[in-house]
Design a protein around this motif. Structure first.
Motif, PDB file in Angstrom:
ATOM      1  N   LEU A 100      93.043   7.919  31.138  1.00 24.28           N
ATOM      2  CA  LEU A 100      93.636   8.860  32.087  1.00 24.28           C
ATOM      3  C   LEU A 100      92.756  10.088  32.281  1.00 24.28           C
ATOM      4  CD1 LEU A 100      97.405   8.746  31.032  1.00 24.28           C
ATOM      5  CD2 LEU A 100      96.205   7.385  32.763  1.00 24.28           C
ATOM      6  N   ARG A 101      92.638  10.482  33.545  1.00 27.31           N
ATOM      7  CA  ARG A 101      91.860  11.666  33.898  1.00 27.31           C
ATOM      8  C   ARG A 101      92.357  12.900  33.149  1.00 27.31           C
ATOM      9  NH1 ARG A 101      93.392  15.685  36.944  1.00 27.31           N
ATOM     10  NH2 ARG A 101      91.842  17.062  37.957  1.00 27.31           N
ATOM     11  N   GLU A 102      93.684  13.061  33.035  1.00 25.96           N
ATOM     12  CA  GLU A 102      94.214  14.279  32.423  1.00 25.96           C
ATOM     13  C   GLU A 102      93.839  14.409  30.951  1.00 25.96           C
ATOM     14  OE1 GLU A 102      98.013  11.712  33.211  1.00 25.96           O
ATOM     15  OE2 GLU A 102      96.059  12.038  34.182  1.00 25.96           O
ATOM     16  N   ASP A 103      93.592  13.290  30.292  1.00 31.68           N
ATOM     17  CA  ASP A 103      93.182  13.383  28.890  1.00 31.68           C
ATOM     18  C   ASP A 103      91.742  13.875  28.768  1.00 31.68           C
ATOM     19  OD1 ASP A 103      95.641  12.595  27.814  1.00 31.68           O
ATOM     20  OD2 ASP A 103      95.154  10.474  28.053  1.00 31.68           O
ATOM     21  N   PHE A 104      90.849  13.412  29.644  1.00 29.41           N
ATOM     22  CA  PHE A 104      89.494  13.958  29.649  1.00 29.41           C
ATOM     23  C   PHE A 104      89.508  15.443  29.975  1.00 29.41           C
ATOM     24  CE2 PHE A 104      88.346   9.436  30.516  1.00 29.41           C
ATOM     25  CZ  PHE A 104      87.403   9.259  29.505  1.00 29.41           C
ATOM     26  N   GLN A 105      90.324  15.826  30.958  1.00 25.88           N
ATOM     27  CA  GLN A 105      90.389  17.236  31.327  1.00 25.88           C
ATOM     28  C   GLN A 105      90.981  18.073  30.196  1.00 25.88           C
ATOM     29  OE1 GLN A 105      88.809  18.323  33.735  1.00 25.88           O
ATOM     30  NE2 GLN A 105      88.904  17.038  35.554  1.00 25.88           N
ATOM     31  N   ALA A 106      91.929  17.508  29.454  1.00 32.36           N
ATOM     32  CA  ALA A 106      92.504  18.235  28.321  1.00 32.36           C
ATOM     33  C   ALA A 106      91.451  18.505  27.254  1.00 32.36           C
ATOM     34  CB  ALA A 106      93.674  17.456  27.724  1.00 32.36           C
ATOM     35  N   VAL A 107      90.573  17.534  27.013  1.00 28.58           N
ATOM     36  CA  VAL A 107      89.498  17.741  26.042  1.00 28.58           C
ATOM     37  C   VAL A 107      88.623  18.921  26.474  1.00 28.58           C
ATOM     38  CG1 VAL A 107      87.421  16.742  25.008  1.00 28.58           C
ATOM     39  CG2 VAL A 107      89.474  15.339  25.277  1.00 28.58           C
ATOM     40  N   ILE A 108      88.256  18.969  27.753  1.00 30.26           N
ATOM     41  CA  ILE A 108      87.445  20.087  28.247  1.00 30.26           C
ATOM     42  C   ILE A 108      88.198  21.406  28.071  1.00 30.26           C
ATOM     43  CG2 ILE A 108      86.291  21.070  30.261  1.00 30.26           C
ATOM     44  CD1 ILE A 108      86.014  18.157  31.325  1.00 30.26           C
ATOM     45  N   ASP A 109      89.480  21.409  28.415  1.00 31.64           N
ATOM     46  CA  ASP A 109      90.281  22.628  28.269  1.00 31.64           C
ATOM     47  C   ASP A 109      90.363  23.059  26.804  1.00 31.64           C
ATOM     48  OD1 ASP A 109      90.713  22.656  30.986  1.00 31.64           O
ATOM     49  OD2 ASP A 109      92.703  21.735  30.871  1.00 31.64           O
TER      50      ASP A 109
END
Length: 284
Positions: A100-109
């Motif tokens: 999921l895209r949101e999991d990659f974005q969460a890692v960046i956040d």
């Protein structure tokens, strides 16, 4: 930042995924996976390592912020079907395992949370959010690659990610304090009379053991929940999570046995104990 739940080695370039350090529990756990799943994990690993380096390597804040924004944009481009070169290794894992895209974005956040200002005594909600982003989000990506059912996998990522990250925080309190960081929660510090302490003041406080014991108890509860979920999950899909949980629990046990009074010797489980964990959980 405090070491994330995946013990990353050296920085990686954009041209190829990195291999984890051969002696790490992560390396051993990933070696248990079939080739396609292992290569997918290495691609996720390389992404996490590269983003971590941006957040952790210093340099002007505006340059690091721009680079993290570039990673966010490249993840968006990946999901739009136009992956730039350095996220191209993620394209097949995303397609094959439904990452999921949101999991990659969460890692960046998560990496951004202490990239620009050192975390010092966060409140418990902020600490939990940090653990979710830098550890459990990686877990959510991982359990899909491992082949776990969605509901069980999400719960496993929640608990195991927090268990491992809290263990890392407790292991690294002295090293983090030297860098001006303190991940112990504000509420627990206030309970021993510490309001707004510097990292050095906190870790030298005569009652700091009470704070560490409380955080260790939270980690232990997450380990118990982790093993309960593992016990109800397909065994073939939990070889890597089992090994990681068992190996990291050795660190927590060693920390509790050592105690929290300074000077605190660095703990490392013995090779025989780690070999025993690998043998026990590396065999289906």
């Amino acid at each position: 930042m405090s070491a994330t739940a995946t013990p990353y080695p050296e920085a990686v370039g954009a041209e190829a995924p990195a291999l984890p350090a051969a002696g790490s529990s992560f390396y051993t756990a990933m070696r248990l996976l079939p080739r396609e799943r292992r290569e997918a994990m290495y691609a996720v690993y390389a992404f996490c390592r590269s983003v971590d380096d941006v957040a952790d390597d210093g340099g002007p804040a505006e340059i690091r912020a721009a680079e993290l924004d570039r990673w966010r944009a490249e993840i968006d481009a990946l999901y739009a079907g136009r992956p730039p070169a350095r996220v191209q290794p993620l394209a097949e894992p995303v397609r094959r395992y439904g990452l999921l895209r949101e999991d990659f974005q969460a890692v960046i956040d998560g990496m951004a949370m202490d990239a620009f200002e050192d975390i010092v005594a966060p409140d418990e909600a902020t600490l939990d959010l940090y653990c979710d982003r830098v550890a459990s989000a990686v877990g959510r990506l991982s359990v899909r690659i491992f082949g776990m059912p969605d509901a069980l996998g999400i719960r496993l990522a929640h608990h195991e990610g927090r268990a491992l990250q809290l263990t890392n925080i407790l292991r690294d309190i002295d090293e983090d304090a030297e860098r001006g960081r303190l991940y112990l929660p504000r509420e627990k510090l206030a309970a021993i009379g510490l309001d707004d302490p510097t990292p050095a003041e906190a870790i030298q406080h005569p009652r700091i053991g009470e704070v560490c014991e409380g955080l260790a108890a939270e980690a232990e509860a997450h380990y118990r929940a982790t093993w309960d979920i593992i016990g109800r999950s397909p065994r073939r899909a939990t070889k890597a999570p089992r090994l990681m949980a068992a190996a990291y629990r050795l660190y927590l046990d060693a920390l509790v046995k050592r105690g929290w009074a300074p000077p605190r010797a660095r703990v490392k489980p013995g090779k025989l104990a780690l070999v025993a964990v690998a043998l026990r959980h590396g065999i289906v």
